[in-house]
Design a protein around this motif. Structure first.
Motif, PDB file in Angstrom:
ATOM      1  N   ASP A  38     153.794  81.364  51.927  1.00  0.00           N
ATOM      2  CA  ASP A  38     152.969  82.526  52.262  1.00  0.00           C
ATOM      3  C   ASP A  38     151.573  82.415  51.651  1.00  0.00           C
ATOM      4  N   GLU A  39     151.483  81.954  50.414  1.00  0.00           N
ATOM      5  CA  GLU A  39     150.193  81.808  49.742  1.00  0.00           C
ATOM      6  C   GLU A  39     150.144  80.450  49.053  1.00  0.00           C
ATOM      7  N   PRO A  40     149.880  79.398  49.833  1.00  0.00           N
ATOM      8  CA  PRO A  40     149.868  78.064  49.226  1.00  0.00           C
ATOM      9  C   PRO A  40     148.682  77.821  48.296  1.00  0.00           C
ATOM     10  N   PHE A  41     147.654  78.696  48.367  1.00  0.00           N
ATOM     11  CA  PHE A  41     146.488  78.543  47.499  1.00  0.00           C
ATOM     12  C   PHE A  41     146.238  79.858  46.764  1.00  0.00           C
ATOM     13  N   SER A  42     145.895  79.746  45.491  1.00  0.00           N
ATOM     14  CA  SER A  42     145.612  80.927  44.684  1.00  0.00           C
ATOM     15  C   SER A  42     144.531  80.582  43.671  1.00  0.00           C
TER      16      SER A  42
ATOM     17  N   GLU B 155     137.482  78.222  33.295  1.00  0.00           N
ATOM     18  CA  GLU B 155     136.876  78.220  34.609  1.00  0.00           C
ATOM     19  C   GLU B 155     137.942  78.504  35.652  1.00  0.00           C
ATOM     20  N   ASN B 156     137.549  79.169  36.726  1.00  0.00           N
ATOM     21  CA  ASN B 156     138.469  79.438  37.829  1.00  0.00           C
ATOM     22  C   ASN B 156     138.483  78.253  38.788  1.00  0.00           C
ATOM     23  N   TYR B 157     139.645  78.016  39.381  1.00  0.00           N
ATOM     24  CA  TYR B 157     139.753  76.965  40.384  1.00  0.00           C
ATOM     25  C   TYR B 157     140.815  77.363  41.401  1.00  0.00           C
ATOM     26  N   ILE B 158     140.814  76.675  42.538  1.00  0.00           N
ATOM     27  CA  ILE B 158     141.804  76.934  43.577  1.00  0.00           C
ATOM     28  C   ILE B 158     143.044  76.090  43.291  1.00  0.00           C
ATOM     29  N   ARG B 159     144.138  76.770  43.014  1.00  0.00           N
ATOM     30  CA  ARG B 159     145.394  76.074  42.683  1.00  0.00           C
ATOM     31  C   ARG B 159     146.257  75.964  43.930  1.00  0.00           C
ATOM     32  N   GLU B 160     146.775  74.761  44.158  1.00  0.00           N
ATOM     33  CA  GLU B 160     147.632  74.525  45.312  1.00  0.00           C
ATOM     34  C   GLU B 160     149.098  74.652  44.910  1.00  0.00           C
ATOM     35  N   SER B 161     149.848  75.453  45.676  1.00  0.00           N
ATOM     36  CA  SER B 161     151.283  75.648  45.442  1.00  0.00           C
ATOM     37  C   SER B 161     152.033  75.317  46.729  1.00  0.00           C
ATOM     38  N   PRO B 162     152.400  74.053  46.941  1.00  0.00           N
ATOM     39  CA  PRO B 162     153.004  73.638  48.217  1.00  0.00           C
ATOM     40  C   PRO B 162     154.294  74.365  48.563  1.00  0.00           C
ATOM     41  N   ASN B 163     155.036  74.829  47.549  1.00  0.00           N
ATOM     42  CA  ASN B 163     156.308  75.502  47.822  1.00  0.00           C
ATOM     43  C   ASN B 163     156.137  76.955  48.221  1.00  0.00           C
TER      44      ASN B 163
END
Length: 542
Positions: free
Chosen positions: A219-223, A208-216
């Motif tokens: 430019d693109e904190p969510f993918s 399943e697809n989900y919204i991944r958070e990347s705090p570091n």
């Protein structure tokens, strides 16, 4: 003992395959407590799953590597069986040390074991093989009922099969492979099935697809990322008959649907004596309208060709006037699959003159007089005369010629055929033209699908951006049967038949052979006057 939950999410599982139910009779405090056994193909864990706590215990602590990539699972007596790659293996239920039973020339998927036979499926060749358990000789070969990976389980003289591509469970005669019944699964990727008493449970494993958070990542904190999704669900599987129609209903949901129009015009203008009509959801074998109520302003109920329509009497509208109006419907939705063999319709009555006038004409820009479309209609069916086989040939011909693409408008069928791509509405236009030219009455149906990626999210608003249409075709003396427009076009033959004479639970049928939405008078198109809002909520599992 309390009843089992309908859905079980085993903790620590990645990619479950196979399903065997057993009862723990050794624990005096929980005597008779059932548990599920599945194999995790990713880790190789043979898992004993508590359906109440959803906790899982690894049974093969020292042999997990041997079970990695296993796809089939069965237990007969004190012996456990698995399939893996091209091989069949077995072990006892103490040390779980796998021993080879047989290696085959083709990859095998699922397994079921009786006292005397070992059944294995192979999607690579589309067959189910039966071997003697004692002799290890081939006893017989049966055609697989579907087109994809198939898991197996035996219940008496019946072989039950779940097919991942078809999203279907089949009930077969174990000795002949004759299909007795089939039902759609409510979720994709069924990978195993097993009975606990009379209750059938199915294992699902996929991504399943989900919204991944990347705090570091400033430019693109969510993918968008993918993760494993695996669970066990109880499948309702009920067979019905109405006249000559036999069908199976599978698990369903109570769903709330809102259809709302918001007046919004780029070029504001006055409109006089406006009536805006929106069809009700239709009552069918698989869909029941439990309640409907107006939103924004009241409506009057009207009947159009025997179907209910909400008529909003808007009267005179001034430029830039603001209005919102629509309905909220509460529905009961099930998956449905019809049982009809082509041999049962080898000879059918002629289509009545009334039906010919309604459903064999070019009433919606179908280009039925175009030489390209007329030639395609002949090429699609060849010399076939059986109405059911003709309809399937037409479907497969369209799937061979087209691939799916969202388009801003519905083009003529000859244009769609020449460019080789089409939206669901363009698939429908071509299907209608070819079927009607071959004497098969058919009509457009639709209109929306409940977003089923959120089918386990109860009471959460789910928004649908696109509408959807499919068709129904008519067999004299039998009735109307559904057929999806494009979702079964997987790109490669054999195409699945999951939604040929079947619909999944998340389709909402609104208006059959009538317009879903109309305005009167008609100096403008609906899109010029308003924006629509469509929202669903899955309220509960039925």
């Amino acid at each position: 003992m309390p009843s089992l939950p309908s859905t079980i999410y085993p903790i620590g599982a990645y990619n479950l395959h196979g399903l065997v139910w057993q009862t723990d009779a050794n624990n005096n405090t929980n005597q008779g407590k059932p548990y599920a056994i599945c194999v995790d193909a990713y880790q190789g864990h043979l898992l004993k799953i508590d359906p109440f706590s959803e906790g899982a215990t690894v049974m093969n602590n020292y042999t997990a590597a041997q079970f990695r990539d296993a796809t089939g699972l069965a237990i007969a007596g004190d012996t456990l069986w698995i399939t893996k790659d091209n091989g069949i293996y077995y072990c006892d239920l103490v040390d779980f040390d796998l021993q080879p039973f047989m290696e085959l020339p083709n990859r095998v998927d699922g397994i079921a074991v009786s006292e005397g036979g070992v059944y294995v499926s192979s999607s690579e060749v589309g067959k189910i093989f039966v071997f003697g358990r004692a002799t290890r000789t081939l006893l017989r070969i049966m055609d697989a009922p579907g087109a994809g990976f198939e898991a197996l389980t035996l219940v008496g003289e019946e072989l039950w099969v779940s097919d991942r591509t078809e999203e279907t469970v089949y009930r077969l005669k174990a000795k002949s492979g004759e299909i007795l019944q089939r039902g759609l699964t409510p979720f994709p990727n069924p990978m195993g099935l097993g009975f606990l008493g009379d209750d059938l449970y199915v294992v699902y494993s996929g991504d399943e697809n989900y919204i991944r958070e990347s705090p570091n990542d400033l430019d693109e904190p969510f993918s968008v990322a993918a993760r494993e999704k695996t669970f066990i669900h109880r499948l309702r599987f009920d067979q019905y008959q109405d006249g000559k129609l036999n069908y199976t209903l599978t698990s369903g949901y109570k769903v709330e649907m809102i259809y709302l129009e918001e007046l919004s015009s780029e070029e504001p203008t006055s409109v006089y004596n406006l009536t805006w009509r929106v069809a009700y959801p239709t009552d069918t074998y698989r869909q029941k309208l439990l309640a409907i109520e107006p939103i924004g302003i009241p409506f009057e109920e009207e009947i159009v060709d025997g179907q209910k329509v909400a008529a909003f009497k808007l009267g005179n509208l001034k430029p830039e006037e603001s209005r919102m109006f629509g309905w909220k419907a509460t529905l009961e939705l099930h998956g449905i699959k019809y049982e009809l063999k082509d041999s049962e319709v080898e000879f059918v009555p002629d289509l009545s003159p009334e039906m010919q006038k309604l459903y064999l004409i070019d009433d919606d820009g179908l280009s039925m007089d175009n030489p390209i479309i007329q030639a395609a209609a002949k090429e699609a069916v060849g010399d076939e005369t059986n109405i059911l086989r003709k309809m399937l040939l037409i479907r497969d011909y369209v799937y061979d010629k087209l691939s799916y693409r969202v388009t801003p408008y519905i083009a003529a069928p000859e244009e769609v055929l020449l460019r080789g791509t089409g939206s669901c509405g363009e698939y429908v236009g071509l299907l209608l033209a070819l079927a009607r030219l071959n004497g098969i009455a058919c009509r457009t149906v639709g209109r929306y699908k409940c977003p089923h990626d959120g089918d386990l999210m109860l009471n959460v608003p789910l928004h649908q951006y696109y509408n959807h249409v499919w068709i129904e075709f008519y067999i004299p003396s039998i009735g109307w049967l559904p057929m999806e427009s494009n979702p079964d076009d997987t790109g490669d033959r054999p195409y699945p038949t999951r939604w040929f004479m079947g619909l999944p639970w998340y389709h909402v049928e609104i208006g059959k052979g009538i317009f879903f939405e109309t305005i009167q008078p008609q100096p403008y198109s609906i899109g010029e006057l308003a924006l629509n809002h469509v929202r669903f909520k899955v309220l509960e599992e039925i």
